[in-house]
Scaffold this motif. Structure first.
Motif, mmCIF file in Angstrom:
data_model
loop_
_atom_site.group_PDB
_atom_site.id
_atom_site.type_symbol
_atom_site.label_atom_id
_atom_site.label_comp_id
_atom_site.label_asym_id
_atom_site.label_seq_id
_atom_site.Cartn_x
_atom_site.Cartn_y
_atom_site.Cartn_z
ATOM 1 N N MET A 128 0.824 -1.197 0.000
ATOM 2 C CA MET A 128 0.000 0.000 0.000
ATOM 3 C C MET A 128 0.864 1.255 0.000
ATOM 4 O O MET A 128 2.021 1.226 0.428
ATOM 5 N N PRO A 129 0.313 2.376 -0.456
ATOM 6 C CA PRO A 129 1.087 3.625 -0.471
ATOM 7 C C PRO A 129 1.427 4.088 0.938
ATOM 8 O O PRO A 129 0.776 3.723 1.916
ATOM 9 N N LEU A 130 2.437 4.928 1.038
ATOM 10 C CA LEU A 130 2.789 5.545 2.312
ATOM 11 C C LEU A 130 1.774 6.637 2.654
ATOM 12 O O LEU A 130 1.008 7.072 1.798
ATOM 13 N N GLY A 131 1.767 7.076 3.906
ATOM 14 C CA GLY A 131 0.906 8.174 4.310
ATOM 15 C C GLY A 131 -0.470 7.753 4.762
ATOM 16 O O GLY A 131 -1.380 8.589 4.848
ATOM 17 N N LEU A 132 -0.669 6.464 5.083
ATOM 18 C CA LEU A 132 -1.967 5.983 5.551
ATOM 19 C C LEU A 132 -1.902 5.700 7.044
ATOM 20 O O LEU A 132 -0.839 5.431 7.597
ATOM 21 N N LEU A 133 -3.067 5.760 7.701
ATOM 22 C CA LEU A 133 -3.131 5.404 9.114
ATOM 23 C C LEU A 133 -2.939 3.904 9.252
ATOM 24 O O LEU A 133 -3.616 3.112 8.593
ATOM 25 N N LYS A 175 -12.610 -14.702 -8.215
ATOM 26 C CA LYS A 175 -12.547 -15.292 -9.562
ATOM 27 C C LYS A 175 -13.700 -14.792 -10.427
ATOM 28 O O LYS A 175 -13.538 -14.590 -11.635
ATOM 29 N N LYS A 176 -14.858 -14.589 -9.799
ATOM 30 C CA LYS A 176 -16.050 -14.181 -10.546
ATOM 31 C C LYS A 176 -16.309 -12.678 -10.469
ATOM 32 O O LYS A 176 -17.124 -12.157 -11.236
ATOM 33 N N GLY A 177 -15.653 -11.994 -9.546
ATOM 34 C CA GLY A 177 -15.964 -10.597 -9.296
ATOM 35 C C GLY A 177 -15.368 -9.636 -10.311
ATOM 36 O O GLY A 177 -14.520 -10.002 -11.138
ATOM 37 N N ASN A 178 -15.806 -8.403 -10.220
ATOM 38 C CA ASN A 178 -15.308 -7.332 -11.085
ATOM 39 C C ASN A 178 -14.168 -6.559 -10.442
ATOM 40 O O ASN A 178 -13.160 -6.268 -11.096
ATOM 41 N N ASN A 179 -14.348 -6.205 -9.158
ATOM 42 C CA ASN A 179 -13.348 -5.402 -8.459
ATOM 43 C C ASN A 179 -13.075 -5.957 -7.071
ATOM 44 O O ASN A 179 -13.972 -6.521 -6.428
ATOM 45 N N LEU A 180 -11.840 -5.777 -6.634
ATOM 46 C CA LEU A 180 -11.493 -5.992 -5.238
ATOM 47 C C LEU A 180 -11.347 -4.606 -4.625
ATOM 48 O O LEU A 180 -10.430 -3.860 -4.959
ATOM 49 N N ASN A 181 -12.280 -4.248 -3.754
ATOM 50 C CA ASN A 181 -12.308 -2.916 -3.165
ATOM 51 C C ASN A 181 -11.503 -2.912 -1.866
ATOM 52 O O ASN A 181 -11.868 -3.583 -0.898
ATOM 53 N N VAL A 182 -10.420 -2.153 -1.864
ATOM 54 C CA VAL A 182 -9.506 -2.086 -0.721
ATOM 55 C C VAL A 182 -9.678 -0.731 -0.043
ATOM 56 O O VAL A 182 -9.385 0.303 -0.640
ATOM 57 N N SER A 183 -10.161 -0.728 1.202
ATOM 58 C CA SER A 183 -10.462 0.507 1.919
ATOM 59 C C SER A 183 -9.431 0.775 2.999
ATOM 60 O O SER A 183 -9.089 -0.121 3.784
ATOM 61 N N VAL A 184 -8.941 2.019 3.037
ATOM 62 C CA VAL A 184 -7.947 2.457 4.019
ATOM 63 C C VAL A 184 -8.354 3.835 4.519
ATOM 64 O O VAL A 184 -9.335 4.411 4.058
ATOM 65 N N GLN A 185 -7.572 4.377 5.457
ATOM 66 C CA GLN A 185 -7.803 5.730 5.951
ATOM 67 C C GLN A 185 -6.533 6.543 5.774
ATOM 68 O O GLN A 185 -5.440 6.065 6.079
ATOM 69 N N ASN A 186 -6.705 7.783 5.279
ATOM 70 C CA ASN A 186 -5.537 8.648 5.137
ATOM 71 C C ASN A 186 -5.250 9.334 6.467
ATOM 72 O O ASN A 186 -5.904 9.062 7.482
ATOM 73 N N GLN A 187 -4.271 10.230 6.476
ATOM 74 C CA GLN A 187 -3.853 10.865 7.720
ATOM 75 C C GLN A 187 -4.920 11.761 8.331
ATOM 76 O O GLN A 187 -4.852 12.092 9.507
ATOM 77 N N MET A 188 -5.916 12.155 7.547
ATOM 78 C CA MET A 188 -7.022 12.966 8.056
ATOM 79 C C MET A 188 -8.154 12.101 8.591
ATOM 80 O O MET A 188 -9.173 12.607 9.028
#
Length: 260
Positions: A128-133, A175-188
């Protein structure tokens, strides 16, 4: 070597059990680093307390931010790699891919591990990118399915690594899905959801692994392309800087040439 492949190799070189063991201790270490700046314990509540109005109102009005990512152009398909754990002699396969923004900037990478043997396991690993909680971890779900929590393992200069164990029903869904939704929180404290396209995952997961020699050749070619692009960008910058200085530099260059 690609972003995802570097992370995926962690399991091959040190063993999956070692990496999973980090889930217990590494998040504590990761949370301690940012806490050293403000204070030891108050760092966690301090972030929302500093900006109560700015942190609460946008969440109510705007909701989570959806970021659609796309596959890294150098990876036309998901890549499946298989090998054996050196410690347990257990076969481990992982299906991996890197993802970038619309501008082509690296955003995240993931690898889905399939550990064979007497105690089979399936593990999803993220870069994951830097700068996340870090303390909230992350959540991921296929399309609108039930979310699975993940915990950060460690952070390096090129990103933070997270993991979660999953079951067969998750593999069947992606395998059957369209998207894998990955939820995170930013510094705010604002929720951000990365919509990762899952097309082609099932074919790669169920298909044969790539030949290690072919993978090595692909990574070598990718590295050469990256170095070439980097050199081209450097040359453009030099030309741009040289063009601005050309009027002043041309005068001394002329008398210098006739010297014997």
């Amino acid at each position: 070597m690609s972003f995802a492949t570097r992370f995926a190799s962690l399991g091959r070189t040190r063993g999956l059990a070692t990496v999973l063991a980090l889930l217990v201790s590494a998040p504590v270490l990761a949370q301690t680093a940012p806490a050293q700046r403000p204070a030891a314990q108050p760092a966690r509540p301090a972030a929302p307390a500093q900006q109560p109005a700015q942190g609460a109102q946008p969440q109510q009005n705007a909701g989570p931010t959806i970021v659609q990512v796309k596959a890294e152009p150098s990876q036309p398909e998901w890549t499946k790699v298989c090998g054996k754990d050196q410690n347990t002699n257990t076969e481990i396969c992982y299906t991996t891919r890197d993802f970038v923004s619309d501008q082509g900037q690296p955003v995240l990478a993931l690898a889905v591990y399939d550990v064979k043997g007497q105690q089979p396991q399936k593990v999803v690993r993220f870069v994951m990118p830097l700068g996340l909680l870090l303390q909230p971890g992350l959540r991921f779900a296929v399309d609108q399915g039930q979310a699975t929590p993940g915990r950060y393992v460690m952070c390096l200069p090129n990103g933070c690594f997270a993991e979660a164990q999953v079951k067969d029903d998750f593999i069947a869904a992606i395998k059957k899905g369209n998207n894998l939704n990955v939820s995170v929180q930013n510094q705010m404290g604002r929720e951000i959801t990365f919509a990762v396209p899952a097309a082609g995952f099932g074919k790669a997961f169920d298909g044969p692994p790539i030949d290690p020699k072919v993978l090595e050749e692909q990574q070598k070619k990718l590295q050469e392309e990256l170095q070439k692009k980097s050199e081209e960008m450097r040359q453009r910058m030099l030309q741009s800087q040289g063009g601005a200085a050309a009027p002043g530099a041309a005068a001394p260059a002329a008398p210098a040439a006739p010297k014997p």
